[in-house]
Design an enzyme around this catalytic site. Structure first.
Site, PDB file in Angstrom:
ATOM      1  N   SER A   8      10.304  -1.658   2.399  1.00 41.48           N
ATOM      2  CA  SER A   8       9.011  -1.923   3.021  1.00 41.48           C
ATOM      3  C   SER A   8       7.973  -2.242   1.954  1.00 41.48           C
ATOM      4  O   SER A   8       7.654  -1.404   1.100  1.00 41.48           O
ATOM      5  CB  SER A   8       8.556  -0.708   3.831  1.00 41.48           C
ATOM      6  OG  SER A   8       7.245  -0.906   4.309  1.00 41.48           O
ATOM      7  N   ASP A  35       5.243  -5.278   7.107  1.00 39.38           N
ATOM      8  CA  ASP A  35       4.490  -4.658   8.197  1.00 39.38           C
ATOM      9  C   ASP A  35       3.121  -5.312   8.356  1.00 39.38           C
ATOM     10  O   ASP A  35       2.346  -5.385   7.393  1.00 39.38           O
ATOM     11  CB  ASP A  35       4.301  -3.163   7.922  1.00 39.38           C
ATOM     12  CG  ASP A  35       5.562  -2.361   8.178  1.00 39.38           C
ATOM     13  OD1 ASP A  35       6.151  -2.534   9.258  1.00 39.38           O
ATOM     14  OD2 ASP A  35       5.952  -1.577   7.304  1.00 39.38           O
ATOM     15  N   MET A  37      -0.385  -4.964  10.492  1.00 44.33           N
ATOM     16  CA  MET A  37      -1.154  -4.028  11.317  1.00 44.33           C
ATOM     17  C   MET A  37      -2.559  -4.579  11.530  1.00 44.33           C
ATOM     18  O   MET A  37      -3.181  -5.088  10.595  1.00 44.33           O
ATOM     19  CB  MET A  37      -1.209  -2.655  10.643  1.00 44.33           C
ATOM     20  CG  MET A  37       0.177  -2.045  10.451  1.00 44.33           C
ATOM     21  SD  MET A  37       0.154  -0.382   9.729  1.00 44.33           S
ATOM     22  CE  MET A  37      -0.153  -0.764   8.018  1.00 44.33           C
ATOM     23  N   HIS A  66       7.404  -7.204  10.964  1.00 43.77           N
ATOM     24  CA  HIS A  66       7.194  -6.219  12.033  1.00 43.77           C
ATOM     25  C   HIS A  66       5.723  -6.264  12.417  1.00 43.77           C
ATOM     26  O   HIS A  66       4.861  -5.833  11.652  1.00 43.77           O
ATOM     27  CB  HIS A  66       7.606  -4.841  11.513  1.00 43.77           C
ATOM     28  CG  HIS A  66       7.301  -3.717  12.436  1.00 43.77           C
ATOM     29  ND1 HIS A  66       7.157  -2.410  12.000  1.00 43.77           N
ATOM     30  CD2 HIS A  66       7.098  -3.671  13.786  1.00 43.77           C
ATOM     31  CE1 HIS A  66       6.894  -1.630  13.023  1.00 43.77           C
ATOM     32  NE2 HIS A  66       6.839  -2.367  14.116  1.00 43.77           N
ATOM     33  N   MET A  68       2.761  -4.958  14.260  1.00 40.12           N
ATOM     34  CA  MET A  68       2.125  -3.840  14.959  1.00 40.12           C
ATOM     35  C   MET A  68       0.731  -4.290  15.375  1.00 40.12           C
ATOM     36  O   MET A  68      -0.291  -3.803  14.895  1.00 40.12           O
ATOM     37  CB  MET A  68       2.079  -2.608  14.048  1.00 40.12           C
ATOM     38  CG  MET A  68       3.441  -1.995  13.819  1.00 40.12           C
ATOM     39  SD  MET A  68       3.429  -0.619  12.621  1.00 40.12           S
ATOM     40  CE  MET A  68       3.578  -1.545  11.092  1.00 40.12           C
ATOM     41  N   MET A 137      11.095   3.306  15.898  1.00 38.89           N
ATOM     42  CA  MET A 137      10.195   3.957  14.950  1.00 38.89           C
ATOM     43  C   MET A 137      10.510   5.444  14.887  1.00 38.89           C
ATOM     44  O   MET A 137      10.560   6.120  15.917  1.00 38.89           O
ATOM     45  CB  MET A 137       8.739   3.743  15.369  1.00 38.89           C
ATOM     46  CG  MET A 137       8.247   2.307  15.246  1.00 38.89           C
ATOM     47  SD  MET A 137       8.313   1.653  13.557  1.00 38.89           S
ATOM     48  CE  MET A 137       7.279   2.828  12.665  1.00 38.89           C
ATOM     49  N   PHE A 143       1.022   4.458   9.615  1.00 37.47           N
ATOM     50  CA  PHE A 143       0.726   5.216   8.405  1.00 37.47           C
ATOM     51  C   PHE A 143       2.008   5.483   7.628  1.00 37.47           C
ATOM     52  O   PHE A 143       3.035   5.784   8.225  1.00 37.47           O
ATOM     53  CB  PHE A 143       0.069   6.558   8.740  1.00 37.47           C
ATOM     54  CG  PHE A 143      -1.235   6.441   9.471  1.00 37.47           C
ATOM     55  CD1 PHE A 143      -2.402   6.139   8.790  1.00 37.47           C
ATOM     56  CD2 PHE A 143      -1.283   6.612  10.847  1.00 37.47           C
ATOM     57  CE1 PHE A 143      -3.604   6.025   9.465  1.00 37.47           C
ATOM     58  CE2 PHE A 143      -2.490   6.513  11.531  1.00 37.47           C
ATOM     59  CZ  PHE A 143      -3.652   6.209  10.836  1.00 37.47           C
ATOM     60  N   GLY A 144       1.911   5.408   6.308  1.00 33.53           N
ATOM     61  CA  GLY A 144       3.039   5.760   5.471  1.00 33.53           C
ATOM     62  C   GLY A 144       3.041   7.246   5.158  1.00 33.53           C
ATOM     63  O   GLY A 144       2.077   7.966   5.412  1.00 33.53           O
ATOM     64  N   GLY A 145       4.151   7.730   4.588  1.00 28.99           N
ATOM     65  CA  GLY A 145       4.217   9.096   4.104  1.00 28.99           C
ATOM     66  C   GLY A 145       4.454  10.166   5.144  1.00 28.99           C
ATOM     67  O   GLY A 145       4.357  11.361   4.831  1.00 28.99           O
ATOM     68  N   ASP A 175      12.676   3.021  10.980  1.00 26.36           N
ATOM     69  CA  ASP A 175      11.577   2.906  10.017  1.00 26.36           C
ATOM     70  C   ASP A 175      10.695   4.137  10.100  1.00 26.36           C
ATOM     71  O   ASP A 175      10.184   4.470  11.177  1.00 26.36           O
ATOM     72  CB  ASP A 175      10.760   1.639  10.350  1.00 26.36           C
ATOM     73  CG  ASP A 175       9.612   1.408   9.388  1.00 26.36           C
ATOM     74  OD1 ASP A 175       9.470   2.152   8.408  1.00 26.36           O
ATOM     75  OD2 ASP A 175       8.842   0.447   9.628  1.00 26.36           O
ATOM     76  N   GLY A 197      10.297   2.805   2.208  1.00 24.92           N
ATOM     77  CA  GLY A 197       9.173   2.369   1.390  1.00 24.92           C
ATOM     78  C   GLY A 197       9.133   3.064   0.049  1.00 24.92           C
ATOM     79  O   GLY A 197       9.662   2.567  -0.947  1.00 24.92           O
TER      80      GLY A 197
END
Length: 223
Positions: A8, A35, A37, A66, A68, A137, A143-145, A175, A197
């Site tokens: 990612s 991604d 967004m 992707h 979003m 998902m 949001f990452g992390g 993901d 990622g």
């Protein structure tokens, strides 16, 4: 079914993006996950067509976009022109999801559809013959992390069973919150395209990719 890693780019260092893409490819990553967004369907804002167009010659990977974003049908042609090979839209973001999927196919891209963690797999049953890939998902998008939501692993298993029952050679992508330590759980459930990622881009990128591929090769699906 072939297992593929899709790093990612949200986790990449954009000062060294071309170099890092090359390192991921050197390690064996066949896809790049991109991604998009819009700050509406999800709270965050990322990047769009100009960035995708700028990287399409950076390597030979499949460009896996992707979206979003709300009503992605508006941008299907633009992403095709920018270089996307696979275009994934959210079931929850489309007023007319079938029209959106048909437009992606008409533009010559592979067709993907995604669902959020709380959306039931059964909502996809009538659409599976129209798509090449389903993205489950494993965290809330945007949001990452985040840590993987355990219940989503069962959704992957349910989706693979549903696709097998229909005789479909369906790619299942996952993901969110995926690392070397837990990816085996998703592979065992039936996922075959893995988005990661920070697990790729933190540290030695080439070695991180190779470790994922080693796990892919040594993990059996649990029937």
């Amino acid at each position: 079914m072939k297992r593929i890693l899709a790093p990612s780019l949200l986790a990449a260092d954009f000062k060294q993006l071309g170099k890092q893409i090359a390192m991921a490819e050197q390690g064996g990553a066949e896809y790049l996950h991109f991604d998009v967004m819009d700050g509406h369907f999800v709270p965050s804002i990322s990047f769009g067509m100009p960035v995708l167009e700028s990287i399409r010659d950076a390597g030979n990977q499949v460009l896996d976009a992707h979206l979003m974003i709300t009503e992605p049908i508006r941008y299907v042609e633009a992403f095709q022109k920018a270089g996307a090979d696979i275009l994934t839209v959210h079931l929850e973001a489309c007023m007319d999801v079938k029209a959106t999927l048909l437009k992606i196919k008409a533009c010559g891209m592979k067709v993907g559809i995604s669902i959020k963690p709380k959306t039931a797999v059964s909502t996809l049953a009538a659409l599976l013959e129209m798509v090449d890939m389903v993205l489950v998902m494993t965290v809330e998008p945007g949001f990452g992390g985040q840590k993987i939501i355990p219940e989503t692993i069962d959704k992957v298993r349910e989706l693979r069973t549903l696709a097998d029952g229909k005789g479909l050679d369906l790619d299942i992508q996952v993901d969110g919150g995926i690392y070397h330590e837990n990816v085996h759980l998703l592979l065992e459930a039936g996922a075959n395209i893995i988005v990661a990622g920070s697990a790729v881009f933190a540290g030695d990128i080439t070695a991180n990719v190779r470790r994922f591929i080693e796990i892919f090769q040594n993990t059996k699906r649990c029937l």
